[in-house]
Design an enzyme around this catalytic site. Structure first.
Site, mmCIF file in Angstrom:
data_model
loop_
_atom_site.group_PDB
_atom_site.id
_atom_site.type_symbol
_atom_site.label_atom_id
_atom_site.label_comp_id
_atom_site.label_asym_id
_atom_site.label_seq_id
_atom_site.Cartn_x
_atom_site.Cartn_y
_atom_site.Cartn_z
ATOM 1 N N GLU A 194 43.681 46.402 36.573
ATOM 2 C CA GLU A 194 42.639 46.618 35.572
ATOM 3 C C GLU A 194 43.117 46.559 34.114
ATOM 4 O O GLU A 194 43.078 47.552 33.385
ATOM 5 C CB GLU A 194 41.947 47.961 35.818
ATOM 6 C CG GLU A 194 41.263 48.058 37.155
ATOM 7 C CD GLU A 194 40.487 49.348 37.347
ATOM 8 O OE1 GLU A 194 39.588 49.361 38.194
ATOM 9 O OE2 GLU A 194 40.774 50.344 36.649
ATOM 10 N N GLU A 226 39.223 47.739 45.038
ATOM 11 C CA GLU A 226 38.800 49.136 44.871
ATOM 12 C C GLU A 226 37.279 49.207 44.898
ATOM 13 O O GLU A 226 36.603 48.396 44.259
ATOM 14 C CB GLU A 226 39.255 49.741 43.531
ATOM 15 C CG GLU A 226 40.713 50.093 43.427
ATOM 16 C CD GLU A 226 41.043 50.741 42.088
ATOM 17 O OE1 GLU A 226 40.140 51.347 41.453
ATOM 18 O OE2 GLU A 226 42.211 50.629 41.668
#
Length: 452
Positions: free
Chosen positions: A175, A363
């Site tokens: 991320e 995720e």
């Protein structure tokens, strides 16, 4: 949505035999043992030590004590029928000062974790960088310093050389939009820097480092399966007014496109967000060919959607979020809207890039106010959340989307960065006073779903 979604036969078989199933974690959030066996200080160790940075004054010095409990926790992964376990390497366990001398105790630790995974029939998926930059490198400018490309490449090479004989699946970074934006623009995450002058060089140095790391992995481990992960929010305009639509387009460029498009050879979305033209002064001759890499897979991480409206007062993007709490919609403990179709729309959006070979959901999960009653945690909301999101993943897959994996965030309740221990995302409850693990009903549901 068709017969395949009837609940009585909703299980892993619908996704095909080669679909990858897993659970994801991150070193800083679970390991604890913050100074054990020669580990150096990370930016998150330093950040959490500062007053007022983390809710409740929490630290991750002990966290879930995975460092000492890894065998028992990997046993739980196996017990829940989860075939793949994603975890990250702590840079400061390997290189306490960020570069230079290797800490062999750190190498030994991760070798032990990898070996125990394989012993239990669990496939390790390694993330090289999940936000815990060595503080020694931050003192030299961290991601603002172009030298980080070299530092990160050295660290990646050490990981590849020591773990690559047994680890097939690699994720270079986790991320980038979050750790750059929250850490170097808003200052709400480590290292707590703020402003556009910090943010712009960080963007470019992350892209160059991500690609340099991937190339180094490919050089050392030609047969490895190499990916990297991006956080994505499905963004919609508040209304069909032109200004709201344009605001949502700019927000999407910033949140969803800023890091993946240069890697795919499309450059930075400067035309959509003019302030990004400030990147040009950091782009040196030769950089453009060092900004792209043909990843084997792209990891997408989605939790929610965002509704965006035009805002004259918001600098650079002219857009602001309409909070879920103001929209009378179901939310999680994080204040995020529960909106399962978001993951479908994100998959369709990224599937449209022809350069992407394969997509993994690396995720997806939710924090709810779990309660322990009579030694049990009956977290029906989480079970329904995961189930509903999986239905949307299957919907995309059945429409031909190149998605081939799904990893739940996360295995155990853990340290959730600036939110401390308040939000619980785990399939397994942790009593942080005793470190007692209790499988939640969502964990049992996932185990049943995954049972062959």
């Amino acid at each position: 949505m068709g017969d395949s979604f009837s609940m009585d036969k909703f299980d892993r078989s619908l996704f095909g035999d080669d679909f990858e199933w897993g659970v994801s974690t991150a070193a800083f959030q679970i390991e604890g043992a913050h100074d054990a066996d020669g580990k150096g200080e990370s930016i998150w160790d330093a950040f959490t030590a500062k007053k007022g940075k983390v809710k409740g004054g929490h630290s991750a010095q002990i966290a879930c004590d995975f460092y000492n409990n890894y065998k028992a926790d990997i046993d739980l992964v196996k017990q829940l029928n989860i075939p793949n376990f994603r975890f990250s390497i702590s840079w400061t366990r390997i290189l306490p000062n960020g570069n230079g001398e290797i800490n062999n105790a750190g190498i030994d630790y991760y070798n032990n974790v990898i070996d125990y995974c394989l012993e239990q029939g669990v496939e390790p998926w390694l993330t090289i960088y999940h936000w815990d930059l060595p503080q020694a490198l931050e003192s030299k400018g961290g991601w603002i310093n172009r030298d980080i490309i070299e530092w990160f490449t050295e660290y990646t090479a050490i990981c590849a050389q020591n773990f690559g004989d047994r680890v097939k699946h690699w994720m270079v970074m986790n991320e980038p939009s979050v750790f750059s934006g929250a850490g170097y623009f808003f200052g709400i995450h480590a290292p707590g820097r703020t402003g556009i002058r910090n943010f712009l060089p960080v963007i470019h140095h992350i892209v160059l480092s991500m690609v340099a790391g991937a190339k180094k992995l490919r050089e050392i481990l030609p047969d490895a399966i190499i990916g990297t992960t991006f956080s994505c929010s499905y963004i919609e305009p508040r209304s069909d007014h032109k200004r709201d639509i344009a605001a949502a387009h700019r927000a999407d460029a910033l949140v969803n496109r800023l890091f993946i498009e240069p890697v795919l050879g499309l450059g930075y979305p400067m035309n959509d967000i003019p302030v990004l033209k400030g990147l040009e002064k950091y782009i040196l001759p030769g950089d453009e060919q060092n900004m792209t890499f043909d990843f084997d897979f792209i990891g997408l991480q989605n939790y929610t959607r965002e509704i965006v409206k035009y805002s004259f007062f918001t600098p650079y993007v002219g857009a602001t979020l309409v909070k879920a709490s103001d929209r009378d919609v179901p939310t999680t403990v994080m204040g995020w809207e529960v909106y399962p179709p978001a993951i479908y729309h994100i998959l369709k959006k990224f599937d449209a890039y022809p350069q992407i070979r394969e997509i993994m959901i690396t995720e997806n999960g939710a924090a709810f106010p779990d309660e322990m009653i009579d030694g049990k945690v009956n977290d029906l909301q989480r079970t329904e959340y995961i189930k509903a999101n999986l239905q949307q993943v299957l919907r995309a897959k059945e429409e031909g989307c190149k998605v081939n994996g799904y990893f739940v965030w996360t295995l155990t309740d853990n340290f959730e960065w600036a939110e401390g221990y308040h939000p619980r995302f785990g399939l397994i409850h942790i009593d942080f006073d005793t470190q007692k693990r209790t499988i939640k009903s969502s964990g049992y549901w996932y185990a049943g779903f995954l049972k062959k």
